[in-house]
Design an enzyme around this catalytic site. Structure first.
Site, PDB file in Angstrom:
ATOM      1  N   HIS A   1      -0.349   5.664  -8.521  1.00  0.00           N
ATOM      2  CA  HIS A   1      -1.576   4.887  -8.335  1.00  0.00           C
ATOM      3  C   HIS A   1      -2.793   5.785  -8.201  1.00  0.00           C
ATOM      4  CE1 HIS A   1      -0.904   0.615  -8.161  1.00  0.00           C
ATOM      5  NE2 HIS A   1       0.166   0.752  -7.404  1.00  0.00           N
TER       6      HIS A   1
ATOM      7  N   HIS B   1     -26.911 -25.519  31.026  1.00  0.00           N
ATOM      8  CA  HIS B   1     -25.531 -25.862  30.699  1.00  0.00           C
ATOM      9  C   HIS B   1     -24.996 -26.865  31.729  1.00  0.00           C
ATOM     10  CE1 HIS B   1     -25.648 -22.411  28.037  1.00  0.00           C
ATOM     11  NE2 HIS B   1     -24.400 -22.605  27.653  1.00  0.00           N
TER      12      HIS B   1
ATOM     13  N   GLN C   1       4.446   4.420  -6.388  1.00  0.00           N
ATOM     14  CA  GLN C   1       3.333   4.466  -5.455  1.00  0.00           C
ATOM     15  C   GLN C   1       2.427   5.653  -5.763  1.00  0.00           C
ATOM     16  OE1 GLN C   1       3.007   1.971  -3.414  1.00  0.00           O
ATOM     17  NE2 GLN C   1       0.999   2.754  -2.882  1.00  0.00           N
TER      18      GLN C   1
ATOM     19  N   GLU D   1       1.785  -0.189   4.201  1.00  0.00           N
ATOM     20  CA  GLU D   1       1.378  -1.298   3.340  1.00  0.00           C
ATOM     21  C   GLU D   1       2.616  -1.947   2.705  1.00  0.00           C
ATOM     22  OE1 GLU D   1      -0.792   0.147   0.032  1.00  0.00           O
ATOM     23  OE2 GLU D   1      -1.487  -1.832  -0.620  1.00  0.00           O
ATOM     24  N   HIS D   2       3.451  -1.092   2.085  1.00  0.00           N
ATOM     25  CA  HIS D   2       4.687  -1.565   1.445  1.00  0.00           C
ATOM     26  C   HIS D   2       5.878  -0.942   2.161  1.00  0.00           C
ATOM     27  CE1 HIS D   2       1.650  -1.230  -1.892  1.00  0.00           C
ATOM     28  NE2 HIS D   2       2.007  -2.484  -2.059  1.00  0.00           N
TER      29      HIS D   2
ATOM     30  N   ASP E   1       4.267  -6.161  -7.029  1.00  0.00           N
ATOM     31  CA  ASP E   1       2.921  -5.950  -7.566  1.00  0.00           C
ATOM     32  C   ASP E   1       2.567  -7.007  -8.602  1.00  0.00           C
ATOM     33  OD1 ASP E   1       2.326  -3.765  -6.066  1.00  0.00           O
ATOM     34  OD2 ASP E   1       2.951  -2.298  -7.567  1.00  0.00           O
TER      35      ASP E   1
END
Lengths: 437, 437
Positions: A262, A420, A259, A327-328, A361
């Site tokens: 990245h 209406h 991670q 996220e993960h 991934d």
């Protein structure tokens, strides 16, 4: 060493909140710059696009060179090795198999009042997929964006991928080919997003833009949202690992580093009930970090945002994870299914010691475009649904209108919307006349 | 008389495109004002909220008066008449029945490689529902926002509804009660959106904000998007009616006017293959318009944006409708189902002469919060899915990792992400060792 917190410490709550609210990305000035680029693009189209590509990507193009030609694509793709092609094909196949199961069903039923109701899903006509280039061009992102779109039935699929200094990743082009992409443009940044949203002389506009990108791409997506659909605003990425029991510290350290490598803004968090495991993993990170090609990036991420938390038990770990909404989420514990049931806010969950986040991934099948920066509280990873929209359907029989129409008239009157009410009353009047005949 | 276009005219295409691209709303200066309000709210919380409510709604409040108390709610609700309560209850029941069918299913399967994959849907924890007040307070909007959230399983449901000059619509409070809302605040505009996104001393933040609103509300939702989830950016509303055969011109005229009376920026479009019907409907609009309480609003909308189009046949009408991608699509033709199959971009379709759009606003069951301003090209009306998010799940057996892990390693190498590859390789190495034992 990263921050190590213990939930039993008196100051844990304040330190945890500080970690949660740490701003991992600064977008000051980005919004204004992006607004200027979008305005320029709307006024100037291709000419501006070429100028900005020369400026940001150091690549001189004419409008007819924006798009990769079939010959260029073939020439680049020919450079791909057989084992790379095999790996990418396996990934494409598995991603397609997973996403094919996501196609939702249409519905139609008639209720006791005689109203036939339902809904229908249809694909967006044209989608534009942003693929980051720059530091690293990601063929896997092409598959993760394009395959769900194709499964959804999108007619026209466009990719924008920047090629700084003209450097093309042939795997990106092969991935586009495997996924069935129709048009590939060598453009990036906010100017690519503007081109997709508003079109240029050579690029037709699309209806939906997806895919991750840097702060400029994210700001541009936010600004064109409404004109076109977007998937989400991607922020810095994060992983949270909950570990307990006999775990291999090196494996966990490598997952944290995967991670961290990245992006310097990425965040890696380990929560464990076992202080000895925490120490062993932190030591393994320190030992393995220097050997990485991207040691500088990973080191900065680990130093600035890496966090190790000692929790009392797995319930507490799950509760903390839900506050992070990662996220993960990797669950390296004896019974990962039981723990997963308690982790209700996460983009993707990886269960057991043999499911490292990195397989997700690339090849496990689920999408790797996931909600970042705590947005798993309210959003989901990319899916087939992002390329579909739902139309609701209603058909009332005269009897159904007679049964439920008066309530609509009443509510329209309450809301002061006379036409209406009148539109329903006029029909009810005729039904009453008929009934009286 | 509104614009009347004939698809056979030489200048049709250019005039149609002009209509499509007509800007029906001007948001100049709104963004900046809203950014200022959000920044002030983040800094000042309740104190700023009370000050802005005094300024915009002419209502002096202290922080402990922001929320309606149970006693206040009961007192207001007691003013609702029995037939209003019955109408609203019928609407709530029908909306709940429709939306209950939208709950998606979880999935889990094991593929031939030994990878157990799937996904799981979970509700957002807290949702904030914006209910416009101002010109007209809409109890129907409360039902349309709150019921899908409750069906989804949202734990904490908050409503913000402005009460300009302190005027409360008791039906709004009753609708909240029927839908099971937990907290109701008498606040509106960008300040309400900021309060929901960032919280104040007395209002806890939410994870998702839905509901339509004016230009300030829309701009605020756009700006807080990412911090929280939002449903969509609501723009001016529109209806498109495709009519052919023996239709009652008054009914169609009233349906066009029902849209027009919402807002001077609303748009009503009639497409028909029958010039005589076009004329009869236009004449009926002129005759019925002056009798409306909201004649000024409806007249402005009809004059500025009303459009009548004579098409060659229904296929051409469907193609034009797809280019408009209307929020509301009424099909008053002999075989509406066949025509609906060709109309692939629309928020909601109303089929047949006895399904006026107005019943869909209140009681038919589908949601009335729908994609406006051509966004039905890429987005859907509000649904249970807006209050859910999906977590993907993966668990690989050692055998599955052995089968697909090498491809992940290969792709990680191609992308220059060394730790990604190493995290898989370390596990594969152990599997190989075991195999060799």
């Amino acid at each position: 060493m990263p921050v190590t917190l213990n939930t039993q410490d008196a100051d844990f709550e304040s330190r945890f909140v500080r970690m949660l609210s740490a701003k991992r990305e600064d977008s000051a000035d980005v919004n204004e710059a992006v607004a200027g680029i979008i305005a320029d693009m709307r006024a100037g189209g291709d000419e501006v696009l070429c100028r900005l590509t020369a400026r940001f990507d150091r690549l001189e193009l004419t409008p007819d060179g924006l798009r990769f030609s079939p010959d260029e694509i073939a020439a680049h793709v020919a450079r791909v090795t057989d084992d790379e092609r095999a790996a990418l094909s396996l990934a494409a196949e598995r991603i397609r198999a997973y996403h094919s199961r996501q196609m939702p069903e249409d519905a139609s039923w008639t209720d006791p009042d005689g109203a036939t109701l339902g809904w229908r899903w249809t694909p967006v006509s044209a989608a534009g997929l942003y693929v980051p280039g720059g530091q690293a061009a990601y063929p896997s992102s092409v598959l993760m964006n394009a395959i769900p779109a194709r499964v959804a039935g999108v007619e026209r699929l466009v990719i924008c991928v920047p090629t700084p200094d003209g450097v093309v990743n042939p795997l990106v082009l092969l991935a586009a080919e495997l996924a069935g992409v129709d048009e590939i443009y060598r453009i990036g940044g906010a100017q690519a997003i503007a081109a997709l949203a508003y079109g240029t002389q050579t690029i037709a506009p699309v209806d939906k833009i997806t895919g991750p990108g840097n702060a400029y791409v994210a700001a541009a997506k936010r600004q064109v949202f409404g004109r076109v659909g977007i998937d989400m605003i991607a922020g810095p990425s994060e992983v949270l690992i909950i570990a307990e029991g006999a775990q291999n510290p090196d494996w966990l350290a490598l997952d944290l580093l995967a991670q961290a490598e990245h992006d310097a803004d990425a965040q890696s968090i380990l929560i464990t009930t076992d202080p000895a495991l925490a120490e062993a993993v932190a030591a393994a990170v320190e030992r393995l970090l220097p050997g990485l090609a991207r040691a500088e990036v990973a080191g900065a991420s680990w130093r600035d945002y890496g966090t190790v938390i000692i929790a009392r038990d797995l319930d507490e770990a799950a509760a903390l994870s839900n506050r992070v909404a990662p996220e993960h989420l990797e669950l390296c514990v004896d019974d990962p299914e039981a723990l997963a049931a308690k982790c209700v806010h996460a983009g993707a969950i990886f269960m057991g010691a043999h499911t490292p986040e990195a397989v997700g991934d690339y090849v496990s099948g689920p999408n790797h475009v996931l909600p970042t920066a705590r947005s798993a509280r309210f959003s989901s990873g990319l899916s087939v649904l992002d390329f579909l929209k739902r139309t609701t359907l209603a058909r009332l029989s005269p009897g159904a209108l007679a049964a439920i129409g008066p309530a609509a008239v009443r509510l329209a009157q309450s809301e002061g919307l006379q036409a209406h009410g009148a539109s329903v009353e006029a029909r009810l009047a005729q039904l009453n006349v008929r009934r009286g005949e």
